[in-house]
Design a protein around this motif. Structure first.
Motif, short mmCIF file in Angstrom:
data_model
loop_
_atom_site.label_atom_id
_atom_site.label_comp_id
_atom_site.label_asym_id
_atom_site.label_seq_id
_atom_site.Cartn_x
_atom_site.Cartn_y
_atom_site.Cartn_z
N ALA A 112 -131.46 66.93 2.42
CA ALA A 112 -131.74 68.18 1.71
C ALA A 112 -131.18 68.14 0.30
CB ALA A 112 -131.12 69.35 2.48
N SER A 113 -131.52 69.20 -0.45
CA SER A 113 -131.00 69.41 -1.81
C SER A 113 -131.37 68.28 -2.75
CB SER A 113 -129.47 69.59 -1.79
OG SER A 113 -129.01 70.04 -3.05
N THR A 114 -132.67 67.98 -2.80
CA THR A 114 -133.19 67.00 -3.75
C THR A 114 -134.26 67.65 -4.63
OG1 THR A 114 -134.86 66.24 -2.17
CG2 THR A 114 -132.76 65.06 -2.21
N ASP A 115 -134.52 67.01 -5.73
CA ASP A 115 -135.50 67.55 -6.68
C ASP A 115 -136.92 67.24 -6.22
OD1 ASP A 115 -136.37 68.88 -8.93
OD2 ASP A 115 -135.18 67.68 -10.33
N ARG A 116 -137.90 67.90 -6.85
CA ARG A 116 -139.30 67.59 -6.59
C ARG A 116 -139.56 66.11 -6.88
NH1 ARG A 116 -140.19 72.93 -9.50
NH2 ARG A 116 -141.35 74.28 -8.07
N PRO A 117 -140.48 65.48 -6.14
CA PRO A 117 -140.74 64.05 -6.36
C PRO A 117 -141.15 63.73 -7.79
CG PRO A 117 -141.71 64.75 -4.30
CD PRO A 117 -141.22 65.99 -4.98
N TRP A 118 -141.97 64.61 -8.40
CA TRP A 118 -142.44 64.31 -9.76
C TRP A 118 -141.36 64.55 -10.82
CZ3 TRP A 118 -144.92 67.95 -6.60
CH2 TRP A 118 -144.66 69.29 -6.89
N LYS A 119 -140.18 65.02 -10.36
CA LYS A 119 -139.03 65.10 -11.24
C LYS A 119 -137.97 64.07 -10.87
CE LYS A 119 -139.49 69.91 -12.70
NZ LYS A 119 -138.78 71.21 -12.86
N GLY A 120 -138.41 63.09 -10.08
CA GLY A 120 -137.52 62.00 -9.73
C GLY A 120 -137.00 62.03 -8.31
N GLY A 121 -136.98 63.21 -7.67
CA GLY A 121 -136.56 63.32 -6.28
C GLY A 121 -135.09 63.06 -6.03
N GLY A 122 -134.29 63.03 -7.08
CA GLY A 122 -132.87 62.74 -6.90
C GLY A 122 -132.11 63.92 -6.33
N PRO A 123 -130.87 63.67 -5.90
CA PRO A 123 -130.06 64.75 -5.32
C PRO A 123 -129.73 65.82 -6.35
CG PRO A 123 -128.75 62.76 -5.59
CD PRO A 123 -130.16 62.38 -5.88
N LEU A 124 -129.76 67.07 -5.92
CA LEU A 124 -129.38 68.20 -6.77
C LEU A 124 -128.01 68.69 -6.34
CD1 LEU A 124 -132.71 70.25 -6.85
CD2 LEU A 124 -131.75 68.87 -8.70
N ARG A 125 -127.08 68.66 -7.24
CA ARG A 125 -125.72 69.13 -6.94
C ARG A 125 -125.66 70.65 -7.11
NH1 ARG A 125 -122.99 64.64 -6.14
NH2 ARG A 125 -123.88 62.72 -7.00
N PRO A 126 -124.65 71.28 -6.55
CA PRO A 126 -124.58 72.75 -6.61
C PRO A 126 -124.72 73.30 -8.02
CG PRO A 126 -123.00 71.94 -5.04
CD PRO A 126 -123.60 70.71 -5.69
N GLU A 127 -124.16 72.61 -9.01
CA GLU A 127 -124.27 73.10 -10.39
C GLU A 127 -125.70 73.00 -10.94
OE1 GLU A 127 -122.31 68.92 -10.61
OE2 GLU A 127 -122.29 70.70 -9.31
N PRO A 136 -125.33 65.37 11.31
CA PRO A 136 -124.51 65.12 12.50
C PRO A 136 -123.19 64.44 12.16
CG PRO A 136 -126.41 63.66 12.44
CD PRO A 136 -126.62 64.69 11.39
N SER A 137 -123.20 63.61 11.12
CA SER A 137 -122.00 62.90 10.68
C SER A 137 -121.92 62.96 9.17
CB SER A 137 -122.05 61.44 11.13
OG SER A 137 -122.16 61.35 12.54
N ALA A 138 -120.71 62.85 8.65
CA ALA A 138 -120.48 62.94 7.20
C ALA A 138 -120.84 61.62 6.53
CB ALA A 138 -119.04 63.33 6.92
N LEU A 139 -122.13 61.29 6.57
CA LEU A 139 -122.64 60.05 6.00
C LEU A 139 -123.78 60.38 5.04
CD1 LEU A 139 -122.96 58.05 9.35
CD2 LEU A 139 -121.16 57.76 7.63
N PRO A 140 -123.65 60.08 3.75
CA PRO A 140 -124.76 60.34 2.83
C PRO A 140 -125.97 59.48 3.18
CG PRO A 140 -123.07 59.04 1.75
CD PRO A 140 -122.51 59.44 3.08
N PHE A 141 -127.16 59.97 2.83
CA PHE A 141 -128.37 59.23 3.14
C PHE A 141 -128.38 57.87 2.46
CE2 PHE A 141 -132.77 58.18 1.72
CZ PHE A 141 -133.25 57.77 2.96
N ASP A 142 -127.93 57.81 1.21
CA ASP A 142 -127.96 56.56 0.47
C ASP A 142 -126.95 56.65 -0.67
OD1 ASP A 142 -128.72 54.02 -0.30
OD2 ASP A 142 -130.76 54.56 -0.90
N GLU A 143 -126.77 55.58 -1.36
CA GLU A 143 -125.87 55.57 -2.52
C GLU A 143 -126.34 56.61 -3.53
OE1 GLU A 143 -125.77 51.67 -4.14
OE2 GLU A 143 -125.06 50.73 -2.27
N GLY A 144 -125.40 57.40 -4.03
CA GLY A 144 -125.72 58.43 -5.01
C GLY A 144 -126.13 59.75 -4.41
N HIS A 145 -126.35 59.79 -3.10
CA HIS A 145 -126.73 61.05 -2.46
C HIS A 145 -125.48 61.85 -2.09
CE1 HIS A 145 -131.18 60.79 -1.65
NE2 HIS A 145 -130.92 59.63 -2.23
N LEU A 146 -125.69 63.13 -1.87
CA LEU A 146 -124.58 64.02 -1.60
C LEU A 146 -123.94 63.73 -0.24
CD1 LEU A 146 -126.26 67.35 -2.78
CD2 LEU A 146 -124.66 65.94 -4.06
N LEU A 147 -122.64 63.90 -0.17
CA LEU A 147 -121.93 63.77 1.10
C LEU A 147 -122.21 65.01 1.93
CD1 LEU A 147 -119.85 62.13 2.81
CD2 LEU A 147 -118.10 63.62 1.79
#
Length: 365
Positions: A112-127, A136-147
């Motif tokens: 969750a909390s990612t940008d639209r695909p045409w805007k890069g689809g990267g993680p969106l931080r609260p700010e 289920p576990s405190a494991l980010p999806f991938d490098e650079g993704h939110l914990l």
């Protein structure tokens, strides 16, 4: 009679043909305030065109059961009544064209909390108008993704309740099919797979424990969804890890899917929508025409649960062969229906089948 254009009945619902539209996110809903998660004119036009084109079942895109369950801030939602009203406009039109309206209810979990695909689809931080995902576990999806926040047992029960509440709203919105999204590395899929579920309580470890959350969701949904209406479950039949001997990561397998299909059937699921992947970054996936069909075919051959196949199904003859060979009970088209909203009508002409035709289009038949 073309197998592709035979009606198909599940419980009390008869779908006029086996050409079904797969859920595909449009990232075009309202993003904030009272409009958050609300369908727009884009959604109406998008789904209406496929109904006018003869598609038998239209499954709306992943529709979040809670604000934090959205993939992006622009995802559809079904956690309040304002959203229901906008969806009711769509279902009414689909029914009027002879299509069966369905909805995929979903929680994005750690993706969750990612940008639209045409805007890069990267993680969106609260700010940046994002939020902390849950998992289920405190494991980010991938490098650079939110914990993600690891869900407590109480929070897991709350999410189950959110799926049930979304199901009640789906009925109020006029849907005739509900599909639970248990695929593509979103929350339910994360619980199922040992790749993303490292819990040591009753929701982690063994196959039975990792399956617990999914089955609790199924039970909660089935309890409020009318007995006469069908319930689907979408699954990633494999994380594509064990298929590659050089990849030593442990994940969900095709064997697990066959075993789980029997559980789903026992809990009141009527059809398994068989996809693959999405949970393990950089998994090596061998693609090609109908590359996911063998996974659906195996479930159909080894269990009693009906299945729908998806994945690079583009040609009418190809779709017909899948059904004629008994590999699936229906086919789900994705990108091909984006390219051609009237794919079903063109396929019917090629195969000698029939689809409902709007009066306004009779001169074109």
């Amino acid at each position: 009679m073309s197998a592709l254009f035979e009606p198909y009945t599940l419980r009390s619902v008869t779908i006029p043909n086996r050409v079904w539209m797969a859920p595909m996110c449009q990232y075009s809903a309202g993003v904030s305030g009272p409009d958050a998660g609300v369908a727009t004119d884009w959604h109406f036009a998008h789904y209406a065109a496929r109904a006018a084109g003869g598609t038998g079942l239209i499954l709306l895109e992943a529709t979040a059961v809670s604000p934090e369950g959205r993939i992006s801030p622009a995802d559809l939602g079904i956690w309040n009544d304002t959203q229901v009203e906008a969806l009711r406009r769509i279902t009414g039109f689909l029914k009027a064209q002879g299509s069966v309206p369905g909805v995929q209810i979903a929680h994005a979990g750690r993706k969750a909390s990612t940008d639209r695909p045409w805007k890069g689809g990267g993680p969106l931080r609260p700010e940046d108008h994002g939020w902390q995902p849950v998992a289920p576990s405190a494991l980010p999806f991938d490098e650079g993704h939110l914990l993600p926040h690891e869900l407590t047992t109480q929070e897991i029960h709350e999410v189950v309740g959110q799926f049930a509440a979304a199901t009640r709203r789906a009925l109020d919105a006029g849907f005739q099919v509900v599909e639970i999204h248990g695929a593509h590395g979103y929350l339910i899929s994360e619980f199922l797979s040992p790749f993303s579920n490292h819990r040591t309580d009753e929701y982690g470890g063994s196959f039975e424990n990792r399956s617990r959350f999914a089955l609790e969701v199924v039970d909660a949904v089935r309890a409020v969804w009318p007995e006469e209406l069908p319930l689907f479950f979408r699954i990633s039949a494999t994380d594509w890890l064990t298929e590659n001997p050089e990849d030593e990561r442990e994940g969900w397998t095709a064997d697990d899917t066959v075993r789980f299909a029997d559980e789903l059937l026992a809990h009141g699921v009527d059809l398994l929508d068989v996809s693959t992947g999405g949970n393990a970054p950089r998994a090596r996936i061998t693609t090609g025409p109908g590359y996911q069909v063998p996974f659906a075919a195996r479930v159909k051959a080894e269990t009693s649960l009906p299945v729908a196949a998806v994945g690079l199904i583009t040609d009418a003859g190809q779709a017909e062969k899948i059904l004629a060979n008994g590999e699936a009970d229906a086919v789900l088209l994705g990108r091909e229906l984006l390219r051609n909203p009237s794919w079903a009508r063109h396929a019917a002409r090629e195969l000698g089948g029939e689809v409902a035709t709007p009066q306004q289009y009779h001169r074109m038949v």
